[in-house]
Design an enzyme around this catalytic site. Sequence first.
Site, PDB file in Angstrom:
ATOM      1  CG  ASP A  60      16.174 -71.205 -65.282  1.00 31.82           C
ATOM      2  OD1 ASP A  60      16.278 -71.179 -64.038  1.00 31.82           O
ATOM      3  OD2 ASP A  60      17.106 -71.542 -66.026  1.00 31.82           O
ATOM      4  CB  SER A  61      11.592 -74.523 -63.946  1.00 31.47           C
ATOM      5  OG  SER A  61      12.171 -75.285 -64.991  1.00 31.47           O
ATOM      6  N   GLY A  62      14.953 -74.409 -63.539  1.00 22.73           N
ATOM      7  CA  GLY A  62      16.066 -75.317 -63.298  1.00 22.73           C
ATOM      8  C   GLY A  62      16.020 -76.513 -64.230  1.00 22.73           C
ATOM      9  CG  PHE A  64      17.525 -75.417 -70.676  1.00 26.45           C
ATOM     10  CD1 PHE A  64      17.089 -76.053 -71.832  1.00 26.45           C
ATOM     11  CD2 PHE A  64      18.764 -74.786 -70.684  1.00 26.45           C
ATOM     12  CE1 PHE A  64      17.869 -76.048 -72.982  1.00 26.45           C
ATOM     13  CE2 PHE A  64      19.547 -74.783 -71.835  1.00 26.45           C
ATOM     14  CZ  PHE A  64      19.101 -75.410 -72.987  1.00 26.45           C
ATOM     15  CG  ASP A 114      10.324 -77.074 -68.873  1.00 22.10           C
ATOM     16  OD1 ASP A 114      11.096 -76.775 -67.940  1.00 22.10           O
ATOM     17  OD2 ASP A 114      10.526 -76.742 -70.049  1.00 22.10           O
ATOM     18  CD  GLN A 197       9.822 -78.217 -73.430  1.00 25.78           C
ATOM     19  OE1 GLN A 197      10.277 -78.587 -74.511  1.00 25.78           O
ATOM     20  NE2 GLN A 197      10.502 -77.382 -72.628  1.00 25.78           N
ATOM     21  N   GLY A 224      12.151 -75.571 -75.258  1.00 23.56           N
ATOM     22  CA  GLY A 224      12.654 -76.686 -76.054  1.00 23.56           C
ATOM     23  C   GLY A 224      12.998 -76.301 -77.477  1.00 23.56           C
ATOM     24  CG  ASP A 274      16.008 -66.594 -72.001  1.00 23.55           C
ATOM     25  OD1 ASP A 274      14.961 -67.165 -72.370  1.00 23.55           O
ATOM     26  OD2 ASP A 274      17.059 -67.208 -71.749  1.00 23.55           O
ATOM     27  CB  CYS A 312      26.287 -48.640 -81.858  1.00 21.51           C
ATOM     28  SG  CYS A 312      25.910 -49.035 -80.136  1.00 21.51           S
ATOM     29  CB  CYS A 314      26.309 -48.389 -76.689  1.00 18.15           C
ATOM     30  SG  CYS A 314      27.904 -49.145 -77.058  1.00 18.15           S
ATOM     31  CB  CYS A 317      29.849 -47.346 -80.145  1.00 16.25           C
ATOM     32  SG  CYS A 317      29.696 -49.118 -80.457  1.00 16.25           S
ATOM     33  CG  HIS A 343      28.608 -52.998 -79.123  1.00 19.91           C
ATOM     34  ND1 HIS A 343      27.994 -51.908 -79.721  1.00 19.91           N
ATOM     35  CD2 HIS A 343      28.480 -54.044 -79.990  1.00 19.91           C
ATOM     36  CE1 HIS A 343      27.537 -52.281 -80.911  1.00 19.91           C
ATOM     37  NE2 HIS A 343      27.817 -53.569 -81.100  1.00 19.91           N
TER      38      HIS A 343
HETATM   39 ZN   LIG Z   1      27.882 -49.845 -79.242  1.00 22.12          ZN
END
Ligand SMILES: [Zn+2]
Length: 370
Positions: A60-62, A64, A114, A197, A224, A274, A312, A314, A317, A343
């Site tokens: 990121d640009s920093g 935020f 931004d 924005q 934003g 993200d 799940c 994973c 699990c 998880h």
């Molecule tokens: Zn899981």
Amino acid sequence: MPVGTQGTVKAVPQDTLESLGAQIILGNTYHLYLRPGHEAIRRMGGLHKFISWPHALLTDSGGFQVFSLNELRKVSDDGVHFRSHLDGSSHFFTPQHSIDVQIALGADICMAFDECTEYPADRARAEESLRLTMAWARRSLDHFRAHRHEVPWHEQEFLQNNDGVPPVPRIWGPGRPLTSTYGPSAGRTQSLFGIVQGGMYADLRRQCAERLVEMDFDGYAIGGLSVGEPRELTLEMIAETLPRLPKDKPRYVMGVGYPDEIEQYARMGVDMMDCVLPTRAARHGLLFTSEGRLNIKNKQYAEDQGPPDPACDCMVCRRYSRAYLRHLMHTSEALSGTLNSIHNLAYYLGIMLRVRDSLATEIQSLTPDP
Ligand SMILES: [Zn+2]
């Protein structure tokens, strides 16, 4: 994109992220600039090599993070003065400096500097903030175009690709040289995304999107959002902005969201998102499951032998019970954050995998038979 603020997706090792199918992670410029410092990372060959992550990275640009400092920052047309949350030291971030730091870090995708408009913001405030964001987008882009070749891995990549040597697995370790290619073609450097924005004003959002598209960024983000506004408003801003951004370039909504939100936005045409939620919630004992949210700290799981999420498969699990995860949380064991995070990340990445599969099926059904 799992978020790796300090060059680590908290509590989850890189090889585990790979086995979960994470293709890209995010690093935070503000934090990496303060510690260990972008010049140190540049000297070590860039962030990929430093953290041993041979896949895609975004910084990121920093902006935020600086925005989140509130009393510790002062904004002018040139940039933002702020004090470090660590030691109170003074720093000044301009669009050019943010880009320099991001080039030194060497992520595949950099973000324009931004100003994230707070919520709520009246129209005058949102307009002023937008004016700054658009001026800074221009400065970010010009500086990026003039300096992108300074990325730490550019030279190595260029030489490797010119040799015609096929790419080898990009595994880096202590003392091991960078022996692999990076990126799909010779001479390739980083990409820069612009950030839309405009607060919660649809016309400002549209105007910002159109101006950024004229500047011709490599991709576009909607920033934003998820700053305290009701979810319907988030959705409305995305719906208003998305059609103004080119379909053939990545469209990224920053900082979202809950599992049902990311699925909804992806189906609307959002390519990237993200959020710290899966990992942050995990460290607080909140698991996202096919049966809804589960607070593993609850007493009802004390002797529950079932898996965290029966649907799940994973690695958590498959192996551990709710009772064990609750016990780890209860005793503040370090493994607790790791297993809960694995998880939750598997759950989030699983959603995106299903969305991609169903879109691929839809596209196939639209293609006429030969
Ligand atoms: Zn899981």
